[in-house]
Design an enzyme around this catalytic site. Structure first.
Site, PDB file in Angstrom:
ATOM      1  N   SER A  45      -0.921 -12.464   6.949  1.00 35.48           N
ATOM      2  CA  SER A  45      -0.625 -11.037   6.839  1.00 35.48           C
ATOM      3  C   SER A  45       0.748 -10.718   6.283  1.00 35.48           C
ATOM      4  CB  SER A  45      -0.784 -10.372   8.220  1.00 35.48           C
ATOM      5  OG  SER A  45       0.117 -10.942   9.151  1.00 35.48           O
TER       6      SER A  45
ATOM      7  N   HIS B  51      -7.579  -9.681   8.628  1.00 36.73           N
ATOM      8  CA  HIS B  51      -7.071  -8.993   7.444  1.00 36.73           C
ATOM      9  C   HIS B  51      -7.993  -9.199   6.238  1.00 36.73           C
ATOM     10  CE1 HIS B  51      -3.163  -7.378   8.726  1.00 36.73           C
ATOM     11  NE2 HIS B  51      -3.125  -8.401   9.555  1.00 36.73           N
TER      12      HIS B  51
ATOM     13  N   LYS C 130      -8.551  -2.691  12.216  1.00 38.73           N
ATOM     14  CA  LYS C 130      -7.961  -2.589  10.872  1.00 38.73           C
ATOM     15  C   LYS C 130      -8.975  -1.896   9.950  1.00 38.73           C
ATOM     16  CE  LYS C 130      -4.594  -6.310  11.382  1.00 38.73           C
ATOM     17  NZ  LYS C 130      -4.666  -6.423  12.854  1.00 38.73           N
TER      18      LYS C 130
END
Length: 393
Positions: A182, A210, A241
């Site tokens: 990340s 991610h 996310k």
């Protein structure tokens, strides 16, 4: 007794401030979105993990309302007592279908998912081989188990192979990696990792927080991107996310692994079930992804535009194609100063410095979203140019 501790804490906090590492929290006066209200000003947000722009999407808000109305506010229980609703089973089934896995188990966060994974599966006869840049949740989860711990250099397949050769006497060997790192936006080479795992009879675990929702041809993450969905044994991820941005996590993979987690994983057994509103909204997010590729196309177009224009303007970007795009500054104070100047220009970003990133590698980590327009992206680039000019002047 607390008086002595208080003085130590105050001294420690002063050291953090003096080093320029104090993490102040900016308070938003609006929903999470491509544009947010910060200190009374409306600014473009280029630092959230809101990759698909779903954090305030009306379809998800509506689904959350409907789940509240039908299923209530909270579960007030853990899953095996009386905390499992039909919604939870539906979401686990839909995630398994989406990810191409045999089964899925929900957690209150991906941090909890990683925290409850390793100690359930591995003992002192086993070895965990972890990428050196793995997320803190993997590091903490590995520390909780009794397996021997080995680290290989970031994405270094020769170093990974060396450790696999040296650990041949272990009962089980589990290779653990982030799908996307990340701080850099770099992808783990899962095709090579899985090839080594097959060669040396090891298991593979990927934290795809991610990536899931927007990486790969249909957004199913790094296993899909590298064509190894059937070779990865365990995938962990988050609903916090791209898949709505609220909270919640999961472990998905081999059926027996998931079944054992239901029996023995401590964060699962001793934490309340995921709230019905979040569960319902996550189902709506998966429906959106399955019915349309528009969000993925928009995110990729924004990412390509920002990378191209920033490169043309002479900024130092870490290479890649991921919507995490670090703009390398080097000096921590300069990174903080540039972030402040960008906020004055109406662009909300955060400077990252040690210990989050190595000394001398301070950066502004920008993150693209499908909620941004092309005009938004161009405005951000223009603001970077103006901020650099002020710093140089």
């Amino acid at each position: 007794m607390y008086g002595a501790m208080r003085e130590d804490l105050r001294a420690g906090l002063a050291e953090i401030r003096e080093a320029g590492l104090y993490k102040a929290e900016r308070v938003l006066g609006s929903p999470q979105a491509a544009r947010v209200n910060v200190t009374g000003e409306s600014v473009l947000n280029f630092c959230a993990n809101n990759y698909l722009g779903l954090a305030d999407h009306p379809v998800l808000v509506k689904a959350a309302h409907e789940a509240l109305d039908r299923w209530g506010f909270g579960m007030a229980s853990v899953r095996f007592i009386c905390g499992t609703q039909e919604l939870h089973k539906q979401l686990e089934s839909r995630l398994s279908e989406f990810l191409g896995t045999e089964d899925t188990i929900l957690y209150s966060s991906c941090f909890d998912a990683n925290g409850g994974l390793f100690e359930t599966l591995l003992g002192d006869q086993d070895v965990v081989i972890s990428d050196e840049l793995n997320h803190a949740s993997i590091i903490d989860g590995v520390r909780l188990c009794k397996a021997k711990r080995q680290r290989y250099r970031n994405r270094d397949m020769a170093d990974l192979e060396r450790i696999l050769q040296e650990s041949k006497d272990a009962r089980y060997r589990l290779i653990a990696t982030d799908g996307v790192f990340s701080m850099d936006g770099y992808l783990a080479p899962l095709d090579q990792i899985c090839e080594l795992a097959e060669r040396y009879d090891a298991l593979v675990m990927v934290d795809d927080s991610h990536a899931v929702g927007f990486t790969g041809p249909t957004g199913r993450g790094t296993p899909e991107l590298f064509g190894v969905t059937d070779k990865v044994d365990v995938v962990t991820g988050t609903l916090g996310k791209a898949l709505g941005g609220a909270s919640g996590g999961y472990v998905s993979g081999r059926a027996e692994i998931v079944e054992m987690l239901r029996q023995r994983s401590r964060p699962y057994l001793f934490s309340n079930s995921l709230a019905p509103s979040i569960t319902g909204a996550a189902l709506a997010a998966l429906d959106l992804l399955s019915s349309s590729g528009e969000l993925l196309e928009r995110l990729r177009a924004n990412t390509e535009l920002f990378r191209r224009r920033m490169t043309e303007e002479g900024f130092d970007l870490l290479p890649g194609e991921h919507p995490i795009i670090p703009v390398m500054i080097g000096d921590a104070a300069k990174a903080g100063r540039m972030a402040d100047l960008l906020l004055e220009q109406g662009i909300y970003v955060i400077g990252f410095s040690y210990p989050v990133v190595p000394h001398g590698k301070a950066r502004i980590r920008t993150q693209m979203s499908a909620a941004h327009s092309l005009d938004d992206v161009n405005r951000a680039v223009d603001a970077f140019v103006a901020a650099r000019s002020k710093m140089d002047g």
